[in-house]
Enzyme design. Structure first.
Site, PDB file in Angstrom:
ATOM      1  N   CYS A 119      55.042  60.697  53.942  1.00 30.15           N
ATOM      2  CA  CYS A 119      56.132  61.622  53.682  1.00 30.15           C
ATOM      3  C   CYS A 119      56.887  62.005  54.950  1.00 30.15           C
ATOM      4  O   CYS A 119      58.095  62.193  54.924  1.00 30.15           O
ATOM      5  CB  CYS A 119      55.628  62.865  52.978  1.00 30.15           C
ATOM      6  SG  CYS A 119      54.361  63.741  53.887  1.00 30.15           S
ATOM      7  N   HIS A 127      52.790  68.396  53.104  1.00 23.86           N
ATOM      8  CA  HIS A 127      53.930  67.559  52.746  1.00 23.86           C
ATOM      9  C   HIS A 127      55.072  67.858  53.706  1.00 23.86           C
ATOM     10  O   HIS A 127      55.099  68.911  54.350  1.00 23.86           O
ATOM     11  CB  HIS A 127      54.333  67.868  51.301  1.00 23.86           C
ATOM     12  CG  HIS A 127      55.306  66.900  50.715  1.00 23.86           C
ATOM     13  ND1 HIS A 127      55.148  65.539  50.823  1.00 23.86           N
ATOM     14  CD2 HIS A 127      56.456  67.099  50.008  1.00 23.86           C
ATOM     15  CE1 HIS A 127      56.154  64.945  50.205  1.00 23.86           C
ATOM     16  NE2 HIS A 127      56.969  65.876  49.703  1.00 23.86           N
ATOM     17  N   ASP A 155      63.868  65.791  48.559  1.00 22.97           N
ATOM     18  CA  ASP A 155      62.567  65.226  48.917  1.00 22.97           C
ATOM     19  C   ASP A 155      62.639  63.707  48.790  1.00 22.97           C
ATOM     20  O   ASP A 155      62.453  63.154  47.710  1.00 22.97           O
ATOM     21  CB  ASP A 155      61.478  65.792  48.002  1.00 22.97           C
ATOM     22  CG  ASP A 155      60.092  65.374  48.471  1.00 22.97           C
ATOM     23  OD1 ASP A 155      59.991  64.478  49.327  1.00 22.97           O
ATOM     24  OD2 ASP A 155      59.102  65.960  47.970  1.00 22.97           O
TER      25      ASP A 155
END
Lengths: 646, 312
Positions: free
Chosen positions: A403, A447, A463
């Site tokens: 991520c 994250h 995202d």
């Protein structure tokens, strides 16, 4: 009495106590010290076994000095948690070695008790608690054997009785004794060493390291049903500065209330945040006003005035639909556009192309997202090492990343296209515990995502990981990972039983955390108000504390006065008879048998002479006559005694 | 501390029962050290916010409080009685015997019985009676009180001391010292003029005769009894013919009162040991004649109390 050497049994008990109080420390103290402790305990055991006298001062003194010097060299200090524990271990071992009298052993016991407490500095698990209780039990048994009780079974039984009897005191004081928020004095530097959690910078690999940890980051209890999973973004550090490799935050202002207007559905929840030694309080985007003692940063983080060094509980209200950053300052936007020069040429080129072919920034943003979706990027926990141009290498060469790669590359892409953007780190998702309804968020839920700023719409959360791999959002990390990735055991989806077990364990752990470990000032006040006690009314609290203590003491007093019930039913009746006559002023003399006693008592209490006489005769007959007395005969004697009233 | 808590009362009659109002409990030095340890533990718990630290500290504090009740219970309901006193002479060790009796049917441990000079520590099993002997040196003749007796216990943890104080009505008569190198007593009969006639033969064996209840065990002729199946005593010439007359006024004037008493004591003891018949004559009384243990005790008591009008 103290001068006499202590009993051998007491030495054995003391050895057990010392072992139970020092050995659990071994994983946390220097290895030379651990080894030395084991050797000294073994030496002591051999010494007791062979009944050899304690070593003289010219052996123990150099040992003590040597150990002290070694502690200073190892830990560079004598203060602080680690060095303090090490020193106590040394003190206990050596004091044990030179102990002769009961007094020496008592000093050892008190040192051991302190060491039992010291274990909690390293871990406060239920297991440590059990170890502490057992070693406290052993310490009490040692004290008992010093006071002259020889049988080990009876010693242990008495120690157990005393511990059980003091449990009410413990509960009372634990829940009602005013909790003073620590620290009382400056904590040593090492007090909160080695806490896992988000860091305030991000460089390649920092988050994928974090996600290997199954440690709980925080727990959330929603008042009503939790928001949908795609809104579960828990905001941590916001990273705007980029030097080509590391992302770092910019300095922000803060205020006691958020600068945005909240809107949409509110979600109210209680957070139980584990200590992470950083000031940020994690909150669901975007927290509304009213979080106690919190500061609202201009980048929408929630901050505490100090670092979170203990498990912290707070309630907050979040409004995921709020619009933020409508009037963002120019200076912030400028930083959110800055890129280090001459880096990532291919990404910059891509951005220019996208920007040129789209009218609005919004369209550019969407085009960039769809480009990423179709670029064939893989989501993996073990991305290859990247060189200087991280975005270029990830987007065009390796195409394998985590991520943080997705987020940082996307932000670079946006900035190159002239759209202000920044990286946000935090946690996404969490696991709902079926047993207590808590949402458990672990380090593995760490994250990174990005935020872009659009004129008229403010900061928008984007995202890119979720865009490329929607499964990451809906089903968690494990689903998003490729088949080749080794999935950490604790998030493997196929292990349902394991998950179930983990949830149960987590439920117990949470209860333990909430009620035992997390019982702090706030929780205490909450508990007291539920008991109907006014908050901050100390005289009232003191009254309750004293009253309940008195109640416990009275119970103990009653217990102390309780005498053992006579097991012989006949003797029990006779004891009642004696008791009645004693109350009437005629105690039995030590040499008097039933007949003599009855004669004398009858003479003293003439009105009852016949009754007294026949009771004594009956008793003598049953006691000394042939055969065992029948039940009805004893019953008869009992009613005769019952009828005797003065 | 004891004095303030416990008003001086007249001596108490036995049995003395240690009941709740006369048992005191206070922490010992170890107890204070324990409290200090707990305080340090509490501070550490506050400082490092150790919830389990609080719990452990409070648990141990509870154990401390509980031990108070255990100590108290260890003494509660013990009944104290006096035992046989052993008479002694000045500068001997006088033994005071006490019997401890458990009436509450529970085992008691490490009970200390203490007078001004000695401590005896003993366990007392449930429903049993135990005899404890405390000694102290007799320095004066006359009645010797047992004095203040403390019964205490630090059981089970040594952190608190529970105790009870009492002054029992328990007296032992201390006889005058026995003069070491005394001349022999004067012969009895008509010859009363002093110590000159040092003659032996006081225990010349004269024959056997039937046993009289007043005969001392020394006089019993054990061998003859074994053969004859009836009680037989030896008779001595001295006890038959030469009765001793131990008289205060026969002693030389150079002796002061205590020296006189000492010498008379010596003679009484010797005469009793030899089972001779003797009479003791003091300025204010005359005891005897007699030759048995009762007689001896009467004489010795009279000597012990000589000049103490309250007891004569």
């Amino acid at each position: 009495m103290n001068a006499a050497p202590a009993d051998t049994r007491a030495f054995w008990w003391m050895l057990l106590t010392a072992a139970m109080s020092t050995l659990p420390h071994l994983p946390y103290i220097a290895s030379w010290l651990g080894g030395g402790t084991v050797i000294i305990l073994a030496w002591q055991a051999w010494r007791i076994h062979r009944r050899i006298d304690a070593p003289r001062w010219y052996i123990t003194t150099p040992l003590a000095i040597g150990a002290g010097v070694a502690v200073v060299i190892t830990y560079q200090t004598l203060l602080g948690k680690q060095a303090g524990i090490a020193l106590l271990v040394v003190l206990l071992s050596l004091k044990l070695l030179e102990s002769r009298s009961p007094r020496d052993l008592r000093v050892c016991i008190f040192l051991a008790m302190f060491l039992q407490l010291g274990l909690f500095l390293d871990t406060e698990s239920a297991l440590t608690a059990a170890i502490a209780v057992l070693s406290a039990l052993s310490a009490i048994a040692t004290l008992i054997s010093l006071s002259g009780l020889r049988s080990p079974q009876r010693t242990l039984k008495l120690a157990g009785t005393m511990v059980l009897q003091s449990v009410p005191f413990m509960l009372l004081l634990f829940f009602l004794f005013p909790r003073i928020p620590g620290p009382l004095w400056g904590l040593p530097e090492d007090a909160f060493a080695a806490r896992t959690g988000l860091s305030d910078s991000m460089s390649p690999g920092s988050i994928s390291e974090l996600i290997q940890s199954g440690a709980v980051a925080f727990r959330v209890k929603f008042d009503e049903s939790p928001p949908p999973r795609h809104q579960l973004y828990w905001r941590g550090p916001v990273l705007t500065n980029f030097d080509g490799r590391r992302w770092t935050p910019v300095k922000t202002g803060d205020a006691t209330a958020p600068e945005y207007a909240v809107a949409g559905t509110p979600y109210r929840y209680t957070m139980t945040l584990e200590a992470h030694d950083k000031p940020w309080l994690l909150a669901l985007d975007y927290p509304g006003p009213g979080v106690q003692n919190a500061r609202y940063a201009t980048d929408y983080r929630l901050l505490d005035s100090k670092r979170i060094q203990q498990r912290t509980r707070y309630t907050a209200e979040s409004y995921p639909e709020s619009r933020v950053g409508l009037n963002e300052s120019q200076s912030t936007l400028v930083v959110a556009l800055t890129l280090p020069p001459e880096r990532n040429p291919r990404t910059v080129e891509l951005a220019r192309t996208l920007r040129a072919s789209h009218e609005s920034p919004e369209a550019t943003l969407n085009a960039a997202l769809s480009w990423m979706r179709t670029a064939g990027l893989n989501y993996t926990l073990r991305p290859p090492t990247l060189g200087l141009n991280t975005a270029d290498e990830f987007l065009f060469d390796t195409k394998r990343g985590f991520c943080e790669h997705f987020a940082s590359s996307f932000v670079i892409l946006m900035r190159a296209a002239g759209i202000p953007a920044r990286v946000v780190t935090g946690y996404q998702g969490g696991e709902l515990n079926a047993y207590d309804g808590h949402l458990v968020v672990r380090q593995s839920d760490a994250h990174a995502w990005s935020e872009v700023w659009l004129e008229g719409r403010g900061w928008l959360r984007v995202d890119p990981t979720a865009q490329s791999h929607p499964a990451r959002l809906d089903d968690g990390l494990a689903a998003a990972l490729g088949a080749n990735d080794a999935i950490p055991l604790f998030i493997r989806p196929d292990m349902q039983w394991l998950r179930d077990l983990r949830q149960r364990w987590d439920f117990v752990n949470n209860a333990w955390n909430q009620w035992v470990l997390g019982y702090d000032q706030a929780r205490q006040q909450d508990f007291l108000s539920r008991l109907g006690l006014e908050k901050g009314n100390w005289p009232q609290l003191a009254g309750v504390l004293l009253g309940m203590s008195a109640l416990i003491m009275l119970t103990l007093l009653w217990w102390a006065h309780r005498t053992q019930r006579e097991s012989d039913p006949l003797l029990r009746q006779w004891a009642r008879f004696e008791h009645k006559l004693r109350r009437a002023g005629v105690p039995r003399l030590i040499h008097e048998g039933p007949d003599d006693y009855a004669r004398r008592a009858g003479a003293a209490l003439v009105a009852h002479r016949d009754a007294i006489g026949s009771i004594a005769t009956q008793y003598s007959r049953l006691r000394y006559g042939r055969g065992t007395p029948e039940r009805h005969e004893i019953q008869q004697l009992k009613s005769m005694i019952d009828r005797l009233k003065f | 501390m004891d004095l303030r808590l416990f008003r001086i009362r007249p001596a108490e009659a036995y049995p003395i029962v240690l009941e709740r109002r006369r048992i005191f409990v206070l922490p010992t030095r170890s107890g204070l050290l324990f409290a200090f340890t707990l305080f340090a533990m509490l501070l550490a718990s506050i400082n490092y916010t150790l919830s389990l630290g609080y719990a452990l500290t409070f648990l141990l504090a509870g154990v401390g409080v509980t031990s108070t009740f255990h100590a108290y219970r260890n003494l509660l309901g013990i009944e104290v009685n006096g035992g046989h006193g052993t008479p002694a002479h000045v500068s001997d060790m006088v033994g005071f015997e006490f019997s401890l009796n458990d009436k509450a049917r529970r085992d008691r441990f490490a009970i200390g019985v203490i007078n001004s000079e000695e401590t005896v520590v003993t366990d007392l099993p449930a429903s049993s009676t135990l005899h404890v002997r405390l000694t102290c040196r007799a320095i004066r003749r006359g009645p010797l009180d047992a004095g203040r007796i403390v019964i205490e216990t630090r059981f089970p943890l040594g952190l608190v001391r529970a105790w009870s104080v009492f002054t029992p009505d328990h007296t032992v008569i201390v006889y005058p010292a026995i003069e070491r190198e005394a001349p022999n007593p004067p012969r009895g009969g008509e010859d009363h003029d002093g110590e000159s006639s040092a003659s032996d033969g006081s225990d010349d064996f004269a024959g056997l005769r039937g046993h009289r209840n007043t005969d001392s065990p020394r006089q019993m002729a054990w061998k003859a009894i074994a053969r004859a199946d009836t009680l037989i005593s030896k008779s001595f010439t001295a006890s038959a013919g030469q009765q001793l007359d131990l008289r205060w006024f026969d002693l030389p004037d150079t002796l002061d009162t205590e020296a006189r008493l000492s010498r008379l004591t010596r003679w009484v003891v010797d005469a009793a040991a030899q089972a001779r018949e003797y009479t003791l004559t003091l300025p204010d009384q005359s005891i005897g004649p007699g030759h048995d243990a009762t007689h001896r005790d009467r004489c010795l008591t009279a000597l012990a109390l000589f000049g103490m009008s309250a007891h004569s």
